[in-house]
Motif scaffolding. Sequence first.
Motif, PDB file in Angstrom:
ATOM      1  N   LEU A 115       0.844  -1.188   0.000  1.00  0.00           N
ATOM      2  CA  LEU A 115       0.000   0.000   0.000  1.00  0.00           C
ATOM      3  C   LEU A 115       0.883   1.243   0.000  1.00  0.00           C
ATOM      4  CD1 LEU A 115      -2.766   1.382   0.196  1.00  0.00           C
ATOM      5  CD2 LEU A 115      -2.594   1.200   2.690  1.00  0.00           C
ATOM      6  N   GLU A 116       0.641   2.129  -0.985  1.00  0.00           N
ATOM      7  CA  GLU A 116       1.366   3.394  -1.095  1.00  0.00           C
ATOM      8  C   GLU A 116       0.349   4.525  -1.066  1.00  0.00           C
ATOM      9  OE1 GLU A 116       4.659   3.130  -4.235  1.00  0.00           O
ATOM     10  OE2 GLU A 116       3.341   1.459  -4.766  1.00  0.00           O
ATOM     11  N   LEU A 117       0.495   5.446  -0.124  1.00  0.00           N
ATOM     12  CA  LEU A 117      -0.398   6.591   0.008  1.00  0.00           C
ATOM     13  C   LEU A 117       0.416   7.870  -0.123  1.00  0.00           C
ATOM     14  CD1 LEU A 117      -2.524   5.399   3.072  1.00  0.00           C
ATOM     15  CD2 LEU A 117      -3.125   5.231   0.651  1.00  0.00           C
ATOM     16  N   HIS A 118       0.216   8.605  -1.218  1.00  0.00           N
ATOM     17  CA  HIS A 118       0.924   9.865  -1.463  1.00  0.00           C
ATOM     18  C   HIS A 118      -0.069  10.998  -1.228  1.00  0.00           C
ATOM     19  CE1 HIS A 118       4.125   7.794  -4.220  1.00  0.00           C
ATOM     20  NE2 HIS A 118       3.993   7.220  -3.041  1.00  0.00           N
ATOM     21  N   LEU A 119       0.077  11.684  -0.097  1.00  0.00           N
ATOM     22  CA  LEU A 119      -0.953  12.614   0.364  1.00  0.00           C
ATOM     23  C   LEU A 119      -0.458  14.047   0.465  1.00  0.00           C
ATOM     24  CD1 LEU A 119      -2.326  10.369   3.268  1.00  0.00           C
ATOM     25  CD2 LEU A 119      -2.933  10.310   0.850  1.00  0.00           C
ATOM     26  N   TYR A 120       0.582  14.404  -0.267  1.00  0.00           N
ATOM     27  CA  TYR A 120       1.035  15.795  -0.266  1.00  0.00           C
ATOM     28  C   TYR A 120      -0.062  16.700  -0.810  1.00  0.00           C
ATOM     29  CZ  TYR A 120       5.894  14.492   0.627  1.00  0.00           C
ATOM     30  OH  TYR A 120       7.055  14.023   1.179  1.00  0.00           O
ATOM     31  N   THR A 121      -0.141  17.922  -0.304  1.00  0.00           N
ATOM     32  CA  THR A 121      -1.124  18.880  -0.807  1.00  0.00           C
ATOM     33  C   THR A 121      -0.421  20.123  -1.318  1.00  0.00           C
ATOM     34  OG1 THR A 121      -1.394  19.923   1.342  1.00  0.00           O
ATOM     35  CG2 THR A 121      -2.864  18.090   0.826  1.00  0.00           C
ATOM     36  N   ARG A 122      -1.076  20.823  -2.189  1.00  0.00           N
ATOM     37  CA  ARG A 122      -0.464  21.973  -2.850  1.00  0.00           C
ATOM     38  C   ARG A 122      -0.103  23.115  -1.898  1.00  0.00           C
ATOM     39  NH1 ARG A 122      -0.170  23.439  -8.197  1.00  0.00           N
ATOM     40  NH2 ARG A 122       0.315  25.611  -8.542  1.00  0.00           N
ATOM     41  N   PRO A 123      -0.946  23.485  -0.911  1.00  0.00           N
ATOM     42  CA  PRO A 123      -0.569  24.618  -0.044  1.00  0.00           C
ATOM     43  C   PRO A 123       0.750  24.427   0.674  1.00  0.00           C
ATOM     44  CG  PRO A 123      -2.885  24.096   0.205  1.00  0.00           C
ATOM     45  CD  PRO A 123      -2.297  23.007  -0.629  1.00  0.00           C
ATOM     46  N   ALA A 124       1.042  23.184   1.092  1.00  0.00           N
ATOM     47  CA  ALA A 124       2.291  22.973   1.803  1.00  0.00           C
ATOM     48  C   ALA A 124       3.479  22.932   0.850  1.00  0.00           C
ATOM     49  CB  ALA A 124       2.227  21.668   2.596  1.00  0.00           C
ATOM     50  N   LEU A 125       3.242  22.461  -0.379  1.00  0.00           N
ATOM     51  CA  LEU A 125       4.326  22.398  -1.339  1.00  0.00           C
ATOM     52  C   LEU A 125       4.673  23.770  -1.888  1.00  0.00           C
ATOM     53  CD1 LEU A 125       3.317  19.194  -3.318  1.00  0.00           C
ATOM     54  CD2 LEU A 125       4.949  19.405  -1.461  1.00  0.00           C
ATOM     55  N   PHE A 126       3.658  24.662  -1.915  1.00  0.00           N
ATOM     56  CA  PHE A 126       3.875  26.016  -2.404  1.00  0.00           C
ATOM     57  C   PHE A 126       3.333  27.004  -1.364  1.00  0.00           C
ATOM     58  CE2 PHE A 126       3.665  23.283  -6.077  1.00  0.00           C
ATOM     59  CZ  PHE A 126       4.752  23.687  -6.827  1.00  0.00           C
ATOM     60  N   PRO A 127       4.077  27.241  -0.275  1.00  0.00           N
ATOM     61  CA  PRO A 127       3.567  28.072   0.819  1.00  0.00           C
ATOM     62  C   PRO A 127       3.237  29.495   0.398  1.00  0.00           C
ATOM     63  CG  PRO A 127       5.541  26.858   1.471  1.00  0.00           C
ATOM     64  CD  PRO A 127       5.413  26.714  -0.005  1.00  0.00           C
ATOM     65  N   ASP A 128       3.902  29.990  -0.647  1.00  0.00           N
ATOM     66  CA  ASP A 128       3.669  31.367  -1.048  1.00  0.00           C
ATOM     67  C   ASP A 128       2.306  31.551  -1.693  1.00  0.00           C
ATOM     68  OD1 ASP A 128       4.708  29.681  -3.032  1.00  0.00           O
ATOM     69  OD2 ASP A 128       5.190  31.404  -4.311  1.00  0.00           O
ATOM     70  N   GLU A 129       1.580  30.456  -1.978  1.00  0.00           N
ATOM     71  CA  GLU A 129       0.279  30.580  -2.623  1.00  0.00           C
ATOM     72  C   GLU A 129      -0.854  30.700  -1.612  1.00  0.00           C
ATOM     73  OE1 GLU A 129      -0.409  27.544  -5.460  1.00  0.00           O
ATOM     74  OE2 GLU A 129       1.325  28.061  -6.683  1.00  0.00           O
ATOM     75  N   GLY A 130      -0.566  30.506  -0.339  1.00  0.00           N
ATOM     76  CA  GLY A 130      -1.638  30.630   0.643  1.00  0.00           C
ATOM     77  C   GLY A 130      -1.295  29.912   1.921  1.00  0.00           C
ATOM     78  N   PRO A 131      -2.076  30.150   2.975  1.00  0.00           N
ATOM     79  CA  PRO A 131      -1.803  29.526   4.276  1.00  0.00           C
ATOM     80  C   PRO A 131      -2.091  28.034   4.245  1.00  0.00           C
ATOM     81  CG  PRO A 131      -3.896  30.685   4.330  1.00  0.00           C
ATOM     82  CD  PRO A 131      -3.269  31.024   3.002  1.00  0.00           C
ATOM     83  N   ASN A 132      -1.525  27.338   5.225  1.00  0.00           N
ATOM     84  CA  ASN A 132      -1.696  25.893   5.316  1.00  0.00           C
ATOM     85  C   ASN A 132      -2.332  25.512   6.653  1.00  0.00           C
ATOM     86  OD1 ASN A 132      -1.386  23.267   4.306  1.00  0.00           O
ATOM     87  ND2 ASN A 132       0.428  22.959   5.579  1.00  0.00           N
ATOM     88  N   SER A 133      -3.085  26.431   7.232  1.00  0.00           N
ATOM     89  CA  SER A 133      -3.610  26.226   8.572  1.00  0.00           C
ATOM     90  C   SER A 133      -4.626  25.099   8.628  1.00  0.00           C
ATOM     91  CB  SER A 133      -4.236  27.521   9.084  1.00  0.00           C
ATOM     92  OG  SER A 133      -5.256  27.962   8.190  1.00  0.00           O
ATOM     93  N   GLY A 134      -5.281  24.793   7.516  1.00  0.00           N
ATOM     94  CA  GLY A 134      -6.313  23.766   7.524  1.00  0.00           C
ATOM     95  C   GLY A 134      -5.789  22.355   7.432  1.00  0.00           C
TER      96      GLY A 134
END
Length: 615
Positions: free
Chosen positions: A361-380
């Motif tokens: 089982l491989e789960l790749h769960l990266y999200t865009r806000p954390a990968l590109f912090p300059d695009e918006g907050p990651n508080s959620g």
Amino acid sequence: MDKTGIPLMLGQGSATSLATRVEQVGSSGEKENVVTLRHSAIQIPEILTAIFEQCDNSGRAVAARVSHQWSILALAELWRCIQNILDLFRILGPIEIDYELDEYMFSESIAGADWDRFDAYARRVRYVRWYGDQRHGSSTPISDKVFGQIYIHRPDHHSPLMPNVTTIDWYATSDVTAMQLLPLLHSSPVKDLTLTLYEWCTEKVVEAVIRGLTKRNLNLVRLGLDVKYPASVISKPLSELYQQQKSLRSIDLPPFYGTKEIVAALGGLESLEEMGSWEIQNLDFRENWGANHWVFLEDTFRSLTRFEMDNSFQEAAEIIRFNTPTRLSHIRLQIYQQATNYQLKYFLSVLATCCPLLKKLELHLYTRPALFPDEGPNSGQETLLFESLQPLLRCAEVEFFEIVHNRPMILFEQNVAAMAAAWPRLSTLSITPDPTDLPTSDSNDTPTTPLSILHAFSQHFPTSLKRLCLFMKIHPTELKRSRGLSHRFSGLKQLNVGRTIPKGDLMHIVGFLCDICPPDADVFAESEWATRFVALSLDEDNGITGAQEKWEKIAKKVKEIHRWEGGRRARGAQSWYQGSDRCGQAAVPICGTTDPESLAASLSHEGNSSGIESL
């Protein structure tokens, strides 16, 4: 090398020396019998083939000049797999780059070429690959004139160019290169085709290539397709191709190609066992291409054993629950959307119920806000908890588990014990080794998985776990009071510490790892995702490169100490690290202190010959 002095494998000496030694070694008694037996053995085709399979191409070329029998078998192995199709075409004549046109061309006419010789070599080819000529750059295409001259001058126009080829891996960076694949498939027995069509190929040509594959009436068992265009461009011709290829057992699709037309066509493939998706390289895919529209018909895809999806947890759960693919043993899910612990736990509950034979089982769960912090907050973004993995512990056959996420997951000793009890066959475990959103506080109160968790892994997975990937926090004070072990992590082969940042005196870390890792284990820091996205988005590497350099030094020092320790043990000396009882007494180096300077002094106690110095 045996007692006759003859190399047992060609890899230990040249093929010529092997043949010579057979004739030169003794002439009487037992030695003569051994030589005669060996001489007879190397004439058996099956044994020779097994030997040539272990040789590199230079060894096979040498073996081909030994005798007629060896030549037949050695050349068959030498030409079985060709990594550059130009190597085959150069049998007809020299091929050079025309720098004005920026393409490969014959530098002279091939009208008088030896076609019998060409066909003799072409019949040996089973696998052919075109990723460009790496000697001059992979983007340089082959001129259409090369294929034109071959098909004009070749005596037999109707037979396939490579009549026995079964596997083709074709990488097209231009319209010309893409279309050149089709003539190679004429009357071809190809069973395994991997086709990569990059964005330099126009939409019109991509569609033409897919339709051309349908017209070739191939009988494929595997088809891997990587196209840098949305599914809407080729959905109809691709679904027609799948409908024709009834023998397909394995396919690989571009991300987000689960359209209604394509899924309906795949649903009709009764023998389909593996359905994969290429790794997402560009997070704009979901925004620009749209999400998948998997609509499974009842009683379809029940023969699947491998399934890779680009869906949300809810979509993936619905797909698996509706279909109940009980044979499924390998799942990879890459969603790149914000996920909650509840969603993960629900998906794994469905998985544990419907897929009791799950092994990987491989789960790749990266999200865009954390990968590109300059695009918006990651508080959620939630930090995933081990509690959300509990349903997966019901799958007793798990051998490989990987989960990657923006934030590191916290592990405790009881969590390690639970995994060991549930997954006795687990050989690879990777839990958020490469987070992109690290805790900002350096306080010891910040919840993180400590480096000392390796004690628990060595206790509960002493032999089964071969590869472990974790992000951990190093507490220098904790290392100083680290207890010794009565056993080592003997089965471990690779320890990937990901983005773990070395802190404090590095010799404390070295000593700790020497106590945990066996001598043949490799320690390294691999940060592919963090390097690819965090560094690119912030125009810096956030200390990633510096941390990796420190880990390289640590790993090198661990190897040095293990070699030194092995030498001491061979001489009957006590181990440089004394174990303690299980009652909490601290382990200490042989010099009686955990002070790094004293540790370095103890390592060089036997003089400069040890070659070990403090970091």
